[in-house]
Motif scaffolding. Structure first.
Motif, PDB file in Angstrom:
ATOM      1  N   VAL A 220       0.765  -1.285   0.085  1.00  0.00           N
ATOM      2  CA  VAL A 220      -0.146  -0.151  -0.167  1.00  0.00           C
ATOM      3  C   VAL A 220       0.772   1.152  -0.004  1.00  0.00           C
ATOM      4  O   VAL A 220       0.333   2.409   0.082  1.00  0.00           O
ATOM      5  CB  VAL A 220      -1.041  -0.004   1.111  1.00  0.00           C
ATOM      6  CG1 VAL A 220      -1.874  -1.215   1.175  1.00  0.00           C
ATOM      7  CG2 VAL A 220      -0.198  -0.030   2.717  1.00  0.00           C
ATOM      8  N   GLY A 221       2.300   1.194  -0.052  1.00  0.00           N
ATOM      9  CA  GLY A 221       3.006   2.321  -0.133  1.00  0.00           C
ATOM     10  C   GLY A 221       3.312   2.903   1.292  1.00  0.00           C
ATOM     11  O   GLY A 221       3.887   4.026   1.168  1.00  0.00           O
ATOM     12  N   TRP A 222       3.062   2.208   2.438  1.00  0.00           N
ATOM     13  CA  TRP A 222       3.745   3.022   3.560  1.00  0.00           C
ATOM     14  C   TRP A 222       5.059   2.766   3.657  1.00  0.00           C
ATOM     15  O   TRP A 222       5.942   3.702   4.304  1.00  0.00           O
ATOM     16  CB  TRP A 222       3.286   2.399   4.921  1.00  0.00           C
ATOM     17  CG  TRP A 222       1.560   2.286   4.930  1.00  0.00           C
ATOM     18  CD1 TRP A 222       0.693   3.218   4.128  1.00  0.00           C
ATOM     19  CD2 TRP A 222       0.592   1.487   5.687  1.00  0.00           C
ATOM     20  NE1 TRP A 222      -0.510   2.866   4.597  1.00  0.00           N
ATOM     21  CE2 TRP A 222      -0.600   1.944   5.439  1.00  0.00           C
ATOM     22  CE3 TRP A 222       0.984   0.275   6.493  1.00  0.00           C
ATOM     23  CZ2 TRP A 222      -1.600   1.225   6.057  1.00  0.00           C
ATOM     24  CZ3 TRP A 222      -0.149  -0.095   7.242  1.00  0.00           C
ATOM     25  CH2 TRP A 222      -1.388   0.381   7.089  1.00  0.00           C
ATOM     26  N   VAL A 223       5.762   1.851   3.012  1.00  0.00           N
ATOM     27  CA  VAL A 223       7.385   1.753   3.246  1.00  0.00           C
ATOM     28  C   VAL A 223       7.835   1.670   1.586  1.00  0.00           C
ATOM     29  O   VAL A 223       6.899   1.022   0.959  1.00  0.00           O
ATOM     30  CB  VAL A 223       7.739   0.723   3.804  1.00  0.00           C
ATOM     31  CG1 VAL A 223       7.466   0.646   5.570  1.00  0.00           C
ATOM     32  CG2 VAL A 223       7.179  -0.677   3.629  1.00  0.00           C
ATOM     33  N   PRO A 224       8.750   2.245   1.296  1.00  0.00           N
ATOM     34  CA  PRO A 224       9.338   1.975  -0.170  1.00  0.00           C
ATOM     35  C   PRO A 224       9.948   0.699  -0.379  1.00  0.00           C
ATOM     36  O   PRO A 224       9.738   0.190  -1.613  1.00  0.00           O
ATOM     37  CB  PRO A 224      10.404   3.024  -0.306  1.00  0.00           C
ATOM     38  CG  PRO A 224      10.927   3.233   1.115  1.00  0.00           C
ATOM     39  CD  PRO A 224       9.782   2.956   2.018  1.00  0.00           C
ATOM     40  N   ALA A 225      10.320   0.050   0.457  1.00  0.00           N
ATOM     41  CA  ALA A 225      10.831  -1.480   0.360  1.00  0.00           C
ATOM     42  C   ALA A 225      10.498  -2.201   1.590  1.00  0.00           C
ATOM     43  O   ALA A 225      10.551  -1.715   2.715  1.00  0.00           O
ATOM     44  CB  ALA A 225      12.366  -1.691  -0.121  1.00  0.00           C
ATOM     45  N   ASN A 226      10.204  -3.727   1.486  1.00  0.00           N
ATOM     46  CA  ASN A 226      10.037  -4.519   2.447  1.00  0.00           C
ATOM     47  C   ASN A 226      11.524  -4.846   3.265  1.00  0.00           C
ATOM     48  O   ASN A 226      12.432  -5.178   2.797  1.00  0.00           O
ATOM     49  CB  ASN A 226       9.691  -5.862   2.170  1.00  0.00           C
ATOM     50  CG  ASN A 226       9.259  -6.799   3.224  1.00  0.00           C
ATOM     51  OD1 ASN A 226       9.475  -6.607   4.338  1.00  0.00           O
ATOM     52  ND2 ASN A 226       8.094  -7.763   2.685  1.00  0.00           N
ATOM     53  N   PRO A 227      11.567  -4.375   4.536  1.00  0.00           N
ATOM     54  CA  PRO A 227      12.806  -4.400   5.221  1.00  0.00           C
ATOM     55  C   PRO A 227      13.108  -5.808   5.445  1.00  0.00           C
ATOM     56  O   PRO A 227      14.338  -6.242   6.128  1.00  0.00           O
ATOM     57  CB  PRO A 227      12.655  -3.671   6.740  1.00  0.00           C
ATOM     58  CG  PRO A 227      10.992  -3.783   6.805  1.00  0.00           C
ATOM     59  CD  PRO A 227      10.477  -3.635   5.192  1.00  0.00           C
ATOM     60  N   PHE A 228      12.184  -7.078   5.416  1.00  0.00           N
ATOM     61  CA  PHE A 228      12.361  -8.141   5.668  1.00  0.00           C
ATOM     62  C   PHE A 228      13.395  -8.822   4.902  1.00  0.00           C
ATOM     63  O   PHE A 228      13.444  -8.644   3.686  1.00  0.00           O
ATOM     64  CB  PHE A 228      11.134  -9.153   5.577  1.00  0.00           C
ATOM     65  CG  PHE A 228      10.418  -9.613   7.135  1.00  0.00           C
ATOM     66  CD1 PHE A 228      10.625 -10.772   7.573  1.00  0.00           C
ATOM     67  CD2 PHE A 228       9.910  -8.620   7.843  1.00  0.00           C
ATOM     68  CE1 PHE A 228      10.026 -11.064   8.768  1.00  0.00           C
ATOM     69  CE2 PHE A 228       9.350  -8.846   8.968  1.00  0.00           C
ATOM     70  CZ  PHE A 228       9.486 -10.104   9.329  1.00  0.00           C
ATOM     71  N   PRO A 229      14.555  -9.464   5.463  1.00  0.00           N
ATOM     72  CA  PRO A 229      15.483 -10.092   4.613  1.00  0.00           C
ATOM     73  C   PRO A 229      14.808 -11.093   3.760  1.00  0.00           C
ATOM     74  O   PRO A 229      14.210 -11.936   4.201  1.00  0.00           O
ATOM     75  CB  PRO A 229      16.510 -10.714   5.764  1.00  0.00           C
ATOM     76  CG  PRO A 229      16.233  -9.996   6.960  1.00  0.00           C
ATOM     77  CD  PRO A 229      14.703  -9.501   7.027  1.00  0.00           C
ATOM     78  N   GLN A 230      15.079 -11.091   2.468  1.00  0.00           N
ATOM     79  CA  GLN A 230      14.710 -12.190   1.586  1.00  0.00           C
ATOM     80  C   GLN A 230      15.788 -12.606   0.687  1.00  0.00           C
ATOM     81  O   GLN A 230      16.826 -12.104   0.309  1.00  0.00           O
ATOM     82  CB  GLN A 230      13.560 -11.407   0.715  1.00  0.00           C
ATOM     83  CG  GLN A 230      12.358 -10.934   1.182  1.00  0.00           C
ATOM     84  CD  GLN A 230      11.429 -12.054   1.442  1.00  0.00           C
ATOM     85  OE1 GLN A 230      10.838 -11.855   2.747  1.00  0.00           O
ATOM     86  NE2 GLN A 230      11.145 -12.961   0.595  1.00  0.00           N
ATOM     87  N   TRP A 231      15.575 -13.903   0.340  1.00  0.00           N
ATOM     88  CA  TRP A 231      16.626 -14.563  -0.573  1.00  0.00           C
ATOM     89  C   TRP A 231      15.795 -15.268  -1.681  1.00  0.00           C
ATOM     90  O   TRP A 231      15.066 -16.225  -1.523  1.00  0.00           O
ATOM     91  CB  TRP A 231      17.469 -15.545  -0.075  1.00  0.00           C
ATOM     92  CG  TRP A 231      18.394 -15.756  -1.075  1.00  0.00           C
ATOM     93  CD1 TRP A 231      18.330 -17.194  -1.745  1.00  0.00           C
ATOM     94  CD2 TRP A 231      19.678 -15.436  -1.659  1.00  0.00           C
ATOM     95  NE1 TRP A 231      19.613 -17.173  -2.653  1.00  0.00           N
ATOM     96  CE2 TRP A 231      20.140 -16.243  -2.354  1.00  0.00           C
ATOM     97  CE3 TRP A 231      20.220 -13.989  -1.168  1.00  0.00           C
ATOM     98  CZ2 TRP A 231      21.617 -15.689  -3.254  1.00  0.00           C
ATOM     99  CZ3 TRP A 231      21.531 -13.664  -1.926  1.00  0.00           C
ATOM    100  CH2 TRP A 231      22.252 -14.595  -2.903  1.00  0.00           C
ATOM    101  N   GLY A 232      15.445 -14.430  -2.925  1.00  0.00           N
ATOM    102  CA  GLY A 232      14.509 -14.784  -3.826  1.00  0.00           C
ATOM    103  C   GLY A 232      12.933 -14.671  -3.395  1.00  0.00           C
ATOM    104  O   GLY A 232      12.720 -13.745  -2.586  1.00  0.00           O
ATOM    105  N   GLU A 233      12.285 -15.907  -3.068  1.00  0.00           N
ATOM    106  CA  GLU A 233      10.968 -15.781  -2.333  1.00  0.00           C
ATOM    107  C   GLU A 233      11.074 -16.127  -0.874  1.00  0.00           C
ATOM    108  O   GLU A 233       9.971 -16.275  -0.398  1.00  0.00           O
ATOM    109  CB  GLU A 233      10.144 -16.783  -3.278  1.00  0.00           C
ATOM    110  CG  GLU A 233       9.880 -16.391  -4.573  1.00  0.00           C
ATOM    111  CD  GLU A 233       9.087 -15.084  -4.730  1.00  0.00           C
ATOM    112  OE1 GLU A 233       8.135 -15.026  -3.875  1.00  0.00           O
ATOM    113  OE2 GLU A 233       9.431 -14.367  -5.631  1.00  0.00           O
ATOM    114  N   ARG A 234      12.169 -16.720  -0.498  1.00  0.00           N
ATOM    115  CA  ARG A 234      12.378 -17.128   0.861  1.00  0.00           C
ATOM    116  C   ARG A 234      12.716 -16.071   1.786  1.00  0.00           C
ATOM    117  O   ARG A 234      13.639 -15.483   1.797  1.00  0.00           O
ATOM    118  CB  ARG A 234      13.565 -18.242   0.812  1.00  0.00           C
ATOM    119  CG  ARG A 234      13.576 -18.970   2.188  1.00  0.00           C
ATOM    120  CD  ARG A 234      14.288 -20.173   2.077  1.00  0.00           C
ATOM    121  NE  ARG A 234      15.666 -19.948   1.718  1.00  0.00           N
ATOM    122  CZ  ARG A 234      16.677 -19.679   2.537  1.00  0.00           C
ATOM    123  NH1 ARG A 234      16.552 -19.693   3.868  1.00  0.00           N
ATOM    124  NH2 ARG A 234      18.066 -19.476   2.248  1.00  0.00           N
TER     125      ARG A 234
END
Length: 497
Positions: free
Chosen positions: A162-176
């Motif tokens: 919804v645009g509250w944050v520019p990028a997801n801060p959760f660490p991701q590796w691909g879809e994981r």
């Protein structure tokens, strides 16, 4: 910062007590509650000064989730708001530590002067999330932590969408999601045999065989509650807030001896609960003895709660489309739509002016909190341990209300599987899948949960124990188990030595 649950009557009468004598202004938020049709019991978070500016996005997420029916109210209360608020407290504490270092103060002194920094969840960084995960790893099992991180991940996925944050801060590796452990735990179904369950019910919960000092205060109530869980597979909370009219008296049972009513469980799953005549008879005994006495004994406290506006008053009981219902301002309302919070404070006024709770199981006038039953089961375990006997549950199983749900699942699955094998030769019988049947009885959202009981059910039927004992008897040199023979041989061996 604190979590608050909507209670329109209580907020209207008392407001929300906060530090330094402040009061939470509820006039405008009640309009929001009503406009969004938020139910009593819905959670929201406020700052220590009574404002919500520092928790805006957390609260907006909860509101959006309710509006879009993303989670049921129980999960939102028990998991989402609980874990999100914990993360926010952690982030604010870390910010306060940094600011205290710059000011040359301890964190406690800085907080006393400035209060919590009003940062919201959208200000969380990847470093914050990794630090939170590391701080929790030593405190809880990885399965519990993965549940927490799953709730947090859901927030940040939504915040990014919804645009509250520019990028997801959760660490991701691909879809994981690399913040989560990735481990899988094979859960073992901890269950009792029928004899062990019956012994725990009678000796533990009802106190049979115990002295007057050790016996429970309300043995018939405790026994009826335990039997209801063991015979229906209800969860602890579901059994704790069963209403009196959801289990009819024995005289009102159907001809086939099984009464059915519907209940909403976890994940909003609606399932049918089957109550047999044996359970109804036990509940009747509790109703006519201890429950009636408890209602009379606690009239003063019930009247006090009524004056304080803490009770939810209904006109009485009825039935709606064949299902239990309550009457609210002259209109029938299905009990299916009542939350546990409603059930906990629902009462009716009898013709003599006395107040009767609608819940079946009560303690001090109203149903006790679910944790109360854990304490009663703990006392029951002590009684069973003291009495001993061959039907005492094994030491590695700590019997809790949920153990009875596991026991119901295993015994029902084993029984249905056995019946299916016996009837399989009849080509005119349609056999239901036992796993799917038990899934519906338990209200599991996924059949994979029910499959966890499959090995235990196979073991329960006796084939595996018989095969193991046959192998062991062959290894020790005789086919029949004969303890006396073993003892004689052992003594002879000692004499020869």
């Amino acid at each position: 910062m604190r979590t608050v649950f909507i209670n329109r009557q209580l907020l209207g009468n008392e407001g929300l007590s906060l530090p330094e004598g402040q009061a939470f202004a509820v006039s405008h938020v009640r309009e929001v509650f009503d406009e969004r049709t938020l139910p009593d019991g819905f959670p929201f978070v406020v700052d220590d000064d009574g404002g919500v500016s520092g928790c805006r996005y957390l609260n907006q997420y909860l509101l959006d989730a309710q509006e879009q029916k993303a989670f049921d109210l129980g999960n939102m209360r028990r998991f989402h708001v609980y874990h999100l608020a914990r993360l926010l407290r952690y982030i604010r504490r870390k910010r306060a530590q940094g600011l205290a270092v710059l000011a040359g103060q301890t964190v406690e002194d800085w907080l006393k002067t400035h209060g919590e920094p009003k940062v919201d969840l959208i200000h969380a960084t990847r470093k914050d999330l990794v630090g939170y995960r590391d701080s929790r790893q030593g405190a809880v099992e990885f399965t519990t932590l993965d549940t927490e991180l799953g709730c947090l991940s859901s927030f940040f996925r939504y915040a990014t969408a919804v645009g509250w944050v520019p990028a997801n801060p959760f660490p991701q590796w691909g879809e994981r999601n690399t913040l989560m452990s990735g481990k899988r735990k094979v859960r073992q179904a901890r269950f009792l045999t029928t004899a062990q369950t019956a012994h725990f019910l009678s000796a533990g919960l009802r106190g049979d065989g115990s002295d007057a000092v050790s016996r429970p205060a309300a043995p018939e109530r405790d026994y009826a509650y335990g039997l209801l869980l063991a015979a229906t597979g209800l969860r602890r909370e579901e059994g704790a807030f069963v209403l009196d009219n959801e289990i009819p008296p024995l005289s009102g049972m159907p001809a086939d001896g099984v009464h059915v009513f519907e209940r909403i469980g976890k994940m909003g799953v609606i399932r049918s609960i089957y109550v047999t005549a044996e359970v109804a008879r036990t509940v009747d005994l509790y109703r006519q003895t201890e429950r009636a006495a408890l209602v009379r004994r606690h009239q003063a406290s019930l009247r006090r709660l009524r004056r304080q506006g803490r009770l939810l008053i209904f006109d009485g009981f009825t039935r709606l489309r064949g299902q239990p219902a309550v009457v609210n301002d002259g209109h029938p309302r299905s009990t299916l739509g009542l939350t546990d919070e409603d059930r906990a404070r629902a009462v009716r006024i009898l013709d003599d002016g006395s107040i009767e709770p609608l819940a079946l199981f009560i303690a001090r006038g109203l149903p006790p909190v679910p944790a109360y039953w854990n304490e009663l089961f703990s006392d029951a375990r002590d009684r069973v341990f003291e009495l001993g006997g061959p039907n005492r549950p094994p030491a590695h199983i700590t019997v809790t209300p949920h153990t009875f749900r596991h026991t119901f699942a295993v015994t029902m699955l084993a029984s249905l599987m056995q019946e299916g094998r016996e009837r399989a030769g009849d080509p005119y019988l349609l056999l239901a899948n036992p796993v799917l049947t038990v899934k519906e009885l338990l209200g599991h959202a996924s059949v994979s949960t029910t499959y966890q009981y499959l090995f235990a059910a196979e073991t329960w039927q006796g084939e595996v124990p018989r095969a193991l004992r046959s192998l062991a008897s062959e290894l020790v040199g005789h086919a029949a188990l004969d303890p006396e023979r073993d003892a004689v041989q052992h003594k002879a061996g000692e004499e020869e030595a």
